[in-house]
Design an enzyme around this catalytic site. Structure first.
Site, PDB file in Angstrom:
ATOM      1  N   ALA A  68      41.303  35.002  35.927  1.00 27.67           N
ATOM      2  CA  ALA A  68      41.119  36.325  36.214  1.00 27.67           C
ATOM      3  C   ALA A  68      40.616  36.183  37.579  1.00 27.67           C
ATOM      4  O   ALA A  68      40.381  34.976  37.938  1.00 27.67           O
ATOM      5  CB  ALA A  68      40.150  36.953  35.287  1.00 27.67           C
ATOM      6  N   GLY A 111      41.545  32.893  32.365  1.00 27.01           N
ATOM      7  CA  GLY A 111      42.334  34.256  31.880  1.00 27.01           C
ATOM      8  C   GLY A 111      43.902  33.700  31.801  1.00 27.01           C
ATOM      9  O   GLY A 111      44.476  34.254  31.173  1.00 27.01           O
ATOM     10  N   GLU A 114      44.173  31.944  28.666  1.00 27.56           N
ATOM     11  CA  GLU A 114      43.994  33.360  27.537  1.00 27.56           C
ATOM     12  C   GLU A 114      45.393  34.030  27.510  1.00 27.56           C
ATOM     13  O   GLU A 114      45.909  34.538  26.392  1.00 27.56           O
ATOM     14  CB  GLU A 114      42.901  34.059  27.682  1.00 27.56           C
ATOM     15  CG  GLU A 114      41.622  33.421  27.852  1.00 27.56           C
ATOM     16  CD  GLU A 114      40.332  34.195  28.200  1.00 27.56           C
ATOM     17  OE1 GLU A 114      40.370  34.637  29.385  1.00 27.56           O
ATOM     18  OE2 GLU A 114      39.669  34.348  27.189  1.00 27.56           O
ATOM     19  N   GLU A 134      35.428  29.236  32.605  1.00 29.49           N
ATOM     20  CA  GLU A 134      34.533  30.224  32.886  1.00 29.49           C
ATOM     21  C   GLU A 134      33.003  30.035  32.846  1.00 29.49           C
ATOM     22  O   GLU A 134      32.264  30.426  33.772  1.00 29.49           O
ATOM     23  CB  GLU A 134      34.618  31.267  31.783  1.00 29.49           C
ATOM     24  CG  GLU A 134      35.668  32.096  31.813  1.00 29.49           C
ATOM     25  CD  GLU A 134      37.006  31.487  30.903  1.00 29.49           C
ATOM     26  OE1 GLU A 134      37.033  30.415  30.628  1.00 29.49           O
ATOM     27  OE2 GLU A 134      37.761  32.184  30.829  1.00 29.49           O
TER      28      GLU A 134
HETATM   29  C1  HXC Z   1      40.481  34.331  42.781  1.00 25.66           C
HETATM   30  C2  HXC Z   1      41.501  32.108  42.881  1.00 25.66           C
HETATM   31  C3  HXC Z   1      41.320  32.204  41.598  1.00 25.66           C
HETATM   32  C4  HXC Z   1      40.744  32.727  40.885  1.00 25.66           C
HETATM   33  C5  HXC Z   1      42.222  30.098  42.845  1.00 25.66           C
HETATM   34  N1  HXC Z   1      42.074  31.089  43.657  1.00 25.66           N
HETATM   35  N2  HXC Z   1      41.848  30.591  41.785  1.00 25.66           N
HETATM   36  N3  HXC Z   1      41.002  33.385  43.524  1.00 25.66           N
HETATM   37  N4  HXC Z   1      40.403  34.071  41.254  1.00 25.66           N
HETATM   38  N5  HXC Z   1      40.741  32.609  39.414  1.00 25.66           N
HETATM   39  C6  HXC Z   1      42.396  31.324  45.194  1.00 25.66           C
HETATM   40  C7  HXC Z   1      41.358  30.142  45.859  1.00 25.66           C
HETATM   41  O1  HXC Z   1      40.259  30.944  46.235  1.00 25.66           O
HETATM   42  C8  HXC Z   1      42.122  30.033  47.132  1.00 25.66           C
HETATM   43  O2  HXC Z   1      42.155  31.174  47.968  1.00 25.66           O
HETATM   44  C9  HXC Z   1      43.839  29.878  46.608  1.00 25.66           C
HETATM   45  O3  HXC Z   1      43.812  30.561  45.151  1.00 25.66           O
HETATM   46  C10 HXC Z   1      44.139  28.362  46.362  1.00 25.66           C
HETATM   47  O4  HXC Z   1      43.036  27.957  45.471  1.00 25.66           O
HETATM   48  P1  HXC Z   1      42.407  26.545  45.805  1.00 25.66           P
HETATM   49  O5  HXC Z   1      41.161  26.627  45.332  1.00 25.66           O
HETATM   50  O6  HXC Z   1      42.286  26.317  47.215  1.00 25.66           O
HETATM   51  O7  HXC Z   1      43.380  25.543  45.273  1.00 25.66           O
HETATM   52  P2  HXC Z   1      43.115  23.843  44.786  1.00 25.66           P
HETATM   53  O8  HXC Z   1      42.282  23.282  45.649  1.00 25.66           O
HETATM   54  O9  HXC Z   1      44.427  23.511  44.418  1.00 25.66           O
HETATM   55  O10 HXC Z   1      42.564  24.140  43.447  1.00 25.66           O
HETATM   56  C11 HXC Z   1      43.122  24.765  42.282  1.00 25.66           C
HETATM   57  C12 HXC Z   1      41.910  25.114  41.165  1.00 25.66           C
HETATM   58  C13 HXC Z   1      40.779  25.930  41.898  1.00 25.66           C
HETATM   59  C14 HXC Z   1      41.519  23.812  40.601  1.00 25.66           C
HETATM   60  C15 HXC Z   1      42.907  25.927  40.106  1.00 25.66           C
HETATM   61  O11 HXC Z   1      41.578  27.150  42.367  1.00 25.66           O
HETATM   62  C16 HXC Z   1      40.092  26.535  40.773  1.00 25.66           C
HETATM   63  O12 HXC Z   1      39.005  26.074  40.202  1.00 25.66           O
HETATM   64  N6  HXC Z   1      40.361  28.014  40.631  1.00 25.66           N
HETATM   65  C17 HXC Z   1      39.516  28.786  39.678  1.00 25.66           C
HETATM   66  C18 HXC Z   1      39.642  28.361  38.176  1.00 25.66           C
HETATM   67  C19 HXC Z   1      38.684  29.207  37.295  1.00 25.66           C
HETATM   68  O13 HXC Z   1      37.635  29.270  37.322  1.00 25.66           O
HETATM   69  N7  HXC Z   1      39.389  30.110  36.511  1.00 25.66           N
HETATM   70  C20 HXC Z   1      38.835  30.798  35.613  1.00 25.66           C
HETATM   71  C21 HXC Z   1      38.511  32.236  36.211  1.00 25.66           C
HETATM   72  S1  HXC Z   1      37.114  33.153  35.150  1.00 25.66           S
HETATM   73  P3  HXC Z   1      41.881  31.202  49.677  1.00 25.66           P
HETATM   74  O14 HXC Z   1      41.989  32.488  49.985  1.00 25.66           O
HETATM   75  O15 HXC Z   1      40.523  30.359  49.641  1.00 25.66           O
HETATM   76  O16 HXC Z   1      43.158  30.214  50.026  1.00 25.66           O
HETATM   77  C22 HXC Z   1      38.353  33.835  34.012  1.00 25.66           C
HETATM   78  C23 HXC Z   1      37.414  34.608  33.195  1.00 25.66           C
HETATM   79  C24 HXC Z   1      38.466  35.191  32.254  1.00 25.66           C
HETATM   80  O17 HXC Z   1      39.509  33.815  34.262  1.00 25.66           O
HETATM   81  C25 HXC Z   1      37.947  36.705  31.494  1.00 25.66           C
HETATM   82  C26 HXC Z   1      38.787  37.065  30.658  1.00 25.66           C
HETATM   83  C27 HXC Z   1      40.020  37.082  31.267  1.00 25.66           C
END
Ligand code: HXC
Length: 260
Positions: A68, A111, A114, A134
């Protein structure tokens, strides 16, 4: 209105497989509100289209979806998530009647994992990773990560993934039963299209009943599920396609489905 965050096309030799590609690559396909509402509309259109027999949902080679949209969630509070029914529209994916095949390359996190699990079948590319991170951002899964993952891979692995954010790769996803096949990254979409074509060649009416029957294994007790399955089986005897399928077998010819 054209879609901005997804790409939609018809694929397969008969054009009867719907392909939806999440297309927000700069944010690793983070699932923001706009993307999810475009996805809901596209799924509904394919679901209502008589020419489409199966739907594929995929991302790009780097990410299926990294979750998400965290930036969109930062300033939400309890009242706005509750009153705003946050995430409720995601159920549109699991409510789709036609089979939906997720093709996961790269990250399927939070997400994203999911969303893949809301689909009926998951095919993974060799570079796929699944995780529920998360916990690392102070929250828990909100769209099935604690439920569907547990049913798919069992309690121990699900707990580990949910409590630590530890990811599993495509190989472990296969051995633990989260995905049904793993293929090289550049082949997996085509393999899924072949699978979609195979499903699309069946009677759409019977396919929908069959999907309902399998899903009941997730939603009912065994006793209820077996009862429901037998009733649906009896119901196939009210269709022309059941008669046609059995007659075609006996007459050594290919069946012609009419979805009636
Ligand atoms: C918003 C995101 C994002 C996310 C990545 N980006 N994941 N933006 N929401 N979930 C954005 C980053 O901010 C970044 O934008 C760009 O995408 C590239 O990501 P990087 O981090 O620079 O890439 P990398 O170093 O290759 O790392 C990849 C990654 C990392 C390991 C996947 O991006 C990451 O940890 N993302 C978050 C994963 C996460 O926690 N997901 C769960 C979310 S909570 P900029 O603008 O900086 O270039 C969730 C709740 C679910 O899903 C609830 C029910 C639906």
């Amino acid at each position: 209105k054209a879609h901005e965050m997804i790409h939609v096309e018809r694929v397969g030799l008969n054009g009867n497989v719907g392909l939806i590609k999440l297309n927000r690559p700069k944010a690793l396909n983070a699932l923001c509100g706009q993307l999810m509402s475009e996805l809901r509309v596209a799924l509904r259109e394919f679901d209502d289209d008589d020419k489409i027999g199966a739907i594929i949902l995929t991302g790009n080679e780097k990410a299926f979806a990294a979750g998400a949209d965290i930036k969109e969630m930062i300033n939400k509070d309890f009242a706005s998530t509750y009153s705003g029914r946050f995430l409720e529209e995601w159920t549109a994916v699991s409510d789709t009647r036609k089979p939906v095949i997720a093709v996961v390359n790269g990250y399927a996190l939070g997400g994203g994992c999911e969303l893949a699990m809301m689909c009926d079948i998951i095919y993974a590319g060799e570079n796929a990773f699944f995780g529920q991170p998360e916990i690392n951002i102070g929250t828990i899964p909100g769209a099935g990560g604690s439920q569907r993952l547990t049913r798919a891979v069992g309690k121990s692995l699900s707990m580990e993934m949910n409590l630590t954010g530890n990811r599993i790769d495509a190989k472990q996803a296969l051995t633990s039963g989260l995905v049904s096949k793993v293929y090289p990254t550049d082949e997996v979409v085509n393999k899924a299209i072949e699978l979609g074509e195979k499903i699309a060649a069946q009677s759409p009416l019977i396919v929908a009943m069959c999907k309902e029957a399998v899903n009941s294994a997730y939603e009912m007790t065994l006793r209820e599920g077996l009862h429901f399955e037998r009733r649906l089986f009896h119901n196939t005897f009210a269709t022309k396609d059941r008669k046609e399928g059995m007659s075609a077998f006996a007459e050594k010819r290919k069946p012609t489905w009419t979805s009636s």
